[in-house]
Design an enzyme around this catalytic site. Structure first.
Site, short mmCIF file in Angstrom:
data_model
loop_
_atom_site.label_atom_id
_atom_site.label_comp_id
_atom_site.label_asym_id
_atom_site.label_seq_id
_atom_site.Cartn_x
_atom_site.Cartn_y
_atom_site.Cartn_z
N CYS A 98 25.34 -0.71 -38.27
CA CYS A 98 25.20 -1.51 -39.50
C CYS A 98 24.70 -0.65 -40.66
O CYS A 98 25.03 -0.93 -41.82
CB CYS A 98 24.26 -2.69 -39.25
SG CYS A 98 22.67 -2.24 -38.51
N HIS A 370 17.92 -4.63 -38.50
CA HIS A 370 19.31 -4.75 -38.94
C HIS A 370 19.41 -4.40 -40.42
O HIS A 370 18.51 -4.69 -41.20
CB HIS A 370 19.78 -6.19 -38.69
CG HIS A 370 21.23 -6.41 -39.03
ND1 HIS A 370 22.25 -5.70 -38.45
CD2 HIS A 370 21.82 -7.28 -39.90
CE1 HIS A 370 23.41 -6.11 -38.95
NE2 HIS A 370 23.16 -7.06 -39.83
#
Length: 1081
Positions: A98, A370
């Site tokens: 990510c 994340h």
């Protein structure tokens, strides 16, 4: 329809009055429930389980209703993966990529960079046939060019960047430092573009992101100024202790005094002088990347940690106050006038920046969480949230970071803390500001799109078109597969309805057969997963349908059954006319009649046994207690031949106890007075095996082996009457005769039958041996009482004096015999060879200090001369060992051993024992937490101090004296006292299981789980010595089992997620991007 229990009773109620030999066809049909009326279709709210002719509610209703088409397939709508109009394309997260995806989206939204990448040309790729060749770019710029073209022109909702990630050599499952990736990748991309002829391509990275600043040093003595110019692609701003972006910028540019040892060497003064050094921004790029240093390196742990500090930043950033303006000297009328450079005035206009991107890291630490990106589209002036595959368009034209990042979006007290036109975040790690002129120039019209597409190389456009074509083909294929599955499902529905209607068709019994209800349920639940029809489990040992299995089957039309067997196969087929077993019905009828008789017999037996138990003038017989308790179960097994049935059928049936329970539950009561008796019979039948477990060993073993026969529990190993009277009892002859009716071939022993002579002889010999052992133990204990009680032992040698030595293993074995002479064999010999070396010399010499008679870790025991005399006379001794202390004529004291000490072997033994001390597995160590301000001292000294973790409720501190309680202190021969070696835990102390091969780092991680103290906050000591080397093993640190480790914590950590994440961090050094293409391709 009556309930199942009532139908089950009615099926065998006729057996109360019908003898087994009088059973007729009508009785058989009643036993199989064929006399019940067939239920009409859809007439029942639930299936009549006791009626084999009821086929309602077995799963058929769903097939006759309207079934949703989506239930026929598990294929998601492929058009859901199609790109929506007006939306951008996402990037798939390959595990932990990510952080890469956020930067790819950021650079894609830079129009200048994107168009420059489209102009990039790889040599020799103009004639590539995308459809025929397996093609992939061979450079970083080529891969990025292809990815940007797909992001702009793909029909997919999201792309798979696998080839891009693999070309960089990144580990898709490992999350890396996003800021480091940005620096390395831009450097690599700049190098990849450096060979291009077009300057707009070759210098695009410098033109967009490169700025200039200088390190300026001014001498405090002469004012001389020296500059060291440098370029930057991003500014690394510290956020520690700062609340706003402006504070961080001021900290970055603040002046630093060079004094003392850090003085500046002035070229004008030709000597070291005090000076002031600072960074001066001289030229800013069109796109200003501001890295917020959230991830900092912790020297204690050797790992990065995240700063969750809140930072405020504006939507419009005025950088003019941070740029140094160059002065210009102008001469007018022979006067020097300082004027501002016109270029600097233009720079003021270029110093206004607009916020165009915010990169976010959600997570408590640097090693988890994340990455997402908030990016402003230059064309629509709308903010988008990029979360890998998912892209969300923000409402309105303002940035929305979420309530957990931007308090301005929350409710309550937090609202209004941040001024209008600003935002705040505790997770933002990079801010991107674009010069306002560039924002206006970066708007993207339709004409720009046409021009942009014309810049893309032909093979890349072909690849994008081919990829879109493949996507459309995949969508069409998935839709076709969905339609086929729906069509197949509808055909299956019609076929299932047809078969079911044939199964329930009303026909005579000779046109019907049996099918298992469970198989029918499975078939109607999901026909494609139905297995072959298996009727073997319902067949009795006569090869026909077991009447007890009739409730588990349904009677169906043979025509419908033909269709099922043709489709699923299996067998055997059980037609109603040929599958009814008369023999099983008669056998069960006989069993039920017997059970009724058994109820009366048990009542009779119970009454008879209560009256004087056994009368002396009445003949009596021996019966096993377990047999008397289980006679009903054994009678049932004998009647229906459970074991013989298993041999013939070759299959495992349910246990006999469950069958007896079911039979007794189903059996009718021949009169109302027998209700209690039947209940008692049922209870006894189901508990007989459990109750027999309380008997002696042989009976329990027989019953568990499933081979127990009636009255065999009174037999000994020689098949005669067992002398052990506890396993049997006497019963009157009338009781015995009643039982003998059920077991005519059982062993019979009248009251006067003698027990087994051979067993009696063996028991007599065993008892004599026990008496002899008991007497021997008593005699030895009286002679060696102090040795047995471990009292008045020799601890020091007087002059002159002699003591003998025996192995502690002998003493331990001897004491065990004295304690339990009936369970253990007497000790016959003393093996002192274990105390001698290979040269037959002594291995455990006395100490040179008081007390000199040490036990060497529980290896030796010292004896007084009188004790040795008893030992030498009572046992066989292989080697005599003694220690003598004497004094010669000159008054010299000498201590010697017989045999003499082998010093070489003693040294070797001590080395091996020392090594073994630090080699252990799953050993216990103790962790004791102490206050931070308390001085760490030796563990033995610590025990004398008060317990820091315990204060009684009345305000008085706990007992400060740590003396052993009286029961744990032994008195020695000379009056001194020796403490017990057993560890006594203190309050606040916890134990851990560790091995010598565990590292100190692994030990700290275990301590963290117990005390919630992270490794970098732990200060550990043992006996006043600090444990520092995290990579060292516990064995190399000389920690032994039972060690007490003192723990001091620097600061408590309140966030449990931080502790959880630290457990997952490897103890090895961080590899970063080592071995990837980012460090050299």
């Amino acid at each position: 329809m009556p309930p199942k229990q009532q139908l089950d009773k009615a099926a065998w109620q006729w057996a109360e009055t019908v003898n087994p030999e009088d059973v007729q066809q009508g009785h058989v049909e009643i036993a199989y429930r064929l006399n019940l009326k067939k239920c009409k279709a859809q007439a029942c709210k639930r299936n009549c389980k006791g009626n084999p002719c009821c086929l309602n509610c077995i799963g058929e209703r769903v097939w006759f209703g309207e079934i949703d088409e989506n239930s026929w397939h598990d294929i998601e709508d492929p058009n859901a993966e199609r790109r929506e109009d007006g939306m951008f394309v996402g990037l798939k997260n390959l595990g932990a990529t990510c952080y890469v995806n956020t930067f790819l989206q950021l650079w894609f939204h830079n129009k200048t960079v994107r168009q420059a990448l489209y102009k990039y040309r790889e040599i020799g790729l103009d004639l590539v046939n995308i459809k025929e060749d397996t093609w992939a770019p061979n450079s970083i710029a080529g891969h990025l060019q292809l990815l940007f073209a797909l992001l702009e022109h793909s029909e997919r909702q999201f792309l798979d960047p696998k080839e891009f990630i693999e070309h960089l050599g990144l580990d898709a499952g490992l999350q890396q430092d996003a800021q480091e990736f940005s620096k390395l990748f831009l450097n690599l991309l700049e190098e990849s573009l450096s060979q291009q002829l077009d300057p707009s391509v070759r210098f695009v990275i410098q033109n967009q992101f490169c700025g200039e600043y200088a390190y300026v040093t001014i001498c405090s003595q002469c004012g001389n100024s020296s500059q060291c110019p440098s370029k930057f692609y991003e500014l690394d701003l510290s956020i520690r202790g700062h609340k706003t972006l402006e504070d961080s910028l001021k900290d970055f540019l603040k002046e630093e005094k060079l004094e003392g040892d850090n003085q500046y060497m002035c070229s004008v003064c030709s000597r070291k002088q005090n000076a002031i050094r600072s960074i001066q921004l001289q030229n800013l790029p069109p796109v200003l990347n501001l890295q917020l240093l959230r991830f900092v390196f912790d020297k204690k742990t050797g790992h990065k940690k995240k700063l969750n500090s809140f930072i405020q930043f504006p939507e419009v950033l005025d950088m003019s106050k941070f740029i140094v303006k160059k002065p210009k000297i102008v001469r007018q009328n022979e006067l020097e006038i300082i004027d501002i450079d016109p270029e600097d005035e233009e720079m003021d206009a270029n110093a206004m920046y607009s916020l165009t991107a915010v990169l976010i890291h959600r997570g408590p630490t640097a090693y988890s969480g994340h990455y997402i990106a908030h990016i402003k589209d230059m064309d629509s002036r709308t903010w988008y949230k990029y979360n890998d595959e998912e892209i969300e368009k923000m409402k309105g034209s303002n940035l929305h970071l979420g309530t957990e990042d931007d308090p301005q979006e929350g409710q309550g007290k937090q609202k209004g803390r941040i001024p209008k036109g600003s935002h705040g975040s505790k997770n933002a790690y990079m801010l991107v500001y674009t010069r306002q002129k560039e924002v206006e120039n970066n708007s993207y019209s339709k004409e720009d799109g046409i021009v942009s597409r014309s810049l893309i190389p032909k093979h890349v456009k072909d690849y994008v078109a081919y990829d879109n074509e493949k996507f459309e083909m995949w969508v069409a294929e998935m839709m076709l597969m969905r339609d086929r599955n729906i069509e197949t499902g509808k055909e299956q529905q019609e076929l299932t309805k047809e078969i079911y209607l044939k199964l329930i068709a009303d026909v005579p019994q000779d046109q019907m057969e049996w099918l298992g209800i469970k198989w029918l349920n499975t078939w109607l639940e999901e026909p494609s997963k139905a297995a072959a029809i298996d009727n073997k489990i319902f067949v009795c040992h006569h090869g026909k349908l077991d009447p007890h299995s009739a409730v588990k089957l349904k009677c169906v039309n043979t025509a419908g059954a033909d269709m099922l067997f043709n489709q699923y196969s299996g067998g055997p087929r059980l037609t109603v006319s040929d599958s009814l077993c008369h023999a099983c019905v008669k056998q069960h009828c006989n069993m039920m009649r017997l059970k009724i008789k058994m109820v009366d017999d048990e009542k009779y037996l119970s009454a008879s046994m209560k009256v004087n138990n056994v009368q002396t003038d009445v003949p009596s017989y021996w019966i096993g207690k377990a047999s008397l308790r289980c006679w009903k179960r054994l009678a049932m097994e004998r009647l229906d031949g459970t074991r013989r049935d298993k041999e013939h059928s070759g299959q495992e049936n349910t246990s006999r106890d469950e069958e007896v329970k079911e039979d007794l539950t189903d059996s009718p009561k021949h009169n109302t007075e027998n209700k209690d008796e039947n209940q008692d019979t049922l209870k006894c039948s189901t508990e007989e095996v459990a109750s027999s477990s309380n008997q002696n060993g042989p009976v329990k073993e027989e019953e568990e082996g499933q081979d127990m026969n009636f009255n065999f529990d009174v037999l000994c190993d020689h098949d005669k009457l067992d002398p052990d009277i506890s396993c049997r009892k006497l019963v009157p002859d009338h009781v015995w005769n009643r039982l003998r009716q059920y077991f005519p071939d059982c062993p019979e022993f009248p009251q006067g039958t003698p027990s087994c002579d051979l067993c009696n002889k063996m028991n007599k010999e065993e008892q004599e041996n026990k008496d002899m052992h008991k007497l021997l133990a008593t005699q030895q204990k009286s002679l060696l009482g102090d040795l047995f009680a471990d009292k008045k032992r020799p601890v020091a040698l007087n002059t002159p004096q002699e003591v003998n030595v025996v192995s502690a293993a002998f003493v331990g074995e001897w004491r065990s015999f004295i304690r339990e002479p009936l369970k253990r064999e007497p000790v016959m010999e003393v093996l002192n060879s274990t105390l001698l070396c290979k040269h037959l010399k002594y291995l455990y010499p006395p100490a040179n200090s008081y007390p000199d008679l040490i036990d060497h870790g529980g290896k030796v025991v010292y004896l007084w001369p009188r004790e040795w005399d008893v030992i030498s006379q009572s046992f066989v001794v292989d080697y005599e060992i003694s220690i003598v202390k004497t004094q010669d004529e000159n008054g010299t004291v000498m201590v010697f051993t017989l045999p003499e000490v082998c010093q070489e072997c003693v040294d070797d033994r001590m080395v091996k024992e020392e090594q073994a001390r630090y080699e252990f597995t799953d050993a216990i160590m103790y962790i004791r937490k102490v206050p931070k301000d308390q001085k760490l001292v030796n563990t033995t000294d610590m025990e004398k101090e008060e317990d820091p973790d315990f204060v009684q409720q009345n305000g008085n501190k706990s007992r400060t004296s740590f003396e052993e309680p009286p029961e744990k202190i032994m008195k020695l021969a000379d009056g001194t006292r020796r403490k017990s070696q057993r560890h006594r835990k203190s309050r606040g102390e916890k134990e851990l299981k560790v091995s010598s091969t565990d590292t100190l780092k692994e030990l700290k991680l275990q301590i963290m789980k117990l005390f919630s103290v992270p490794p970098f906050d732990q200060n550990l000591t043992v006996s006043g010595v600090s444990l520092m080397d995290d990579t060292a093993t516990l064995g190399s640190l000389m920690l032994s089992p039972g060690s007490v480790i003192m723990l001091q914590a620097d600061e408590p950590v309140e966030d449990p997620m931080v502790l959880q994440d630290l457990i997952q961090v490897s103890s090895g050094p961080e590899a970063g991007f080592k071995g990837t293409g980012l460090l050299g391709h």
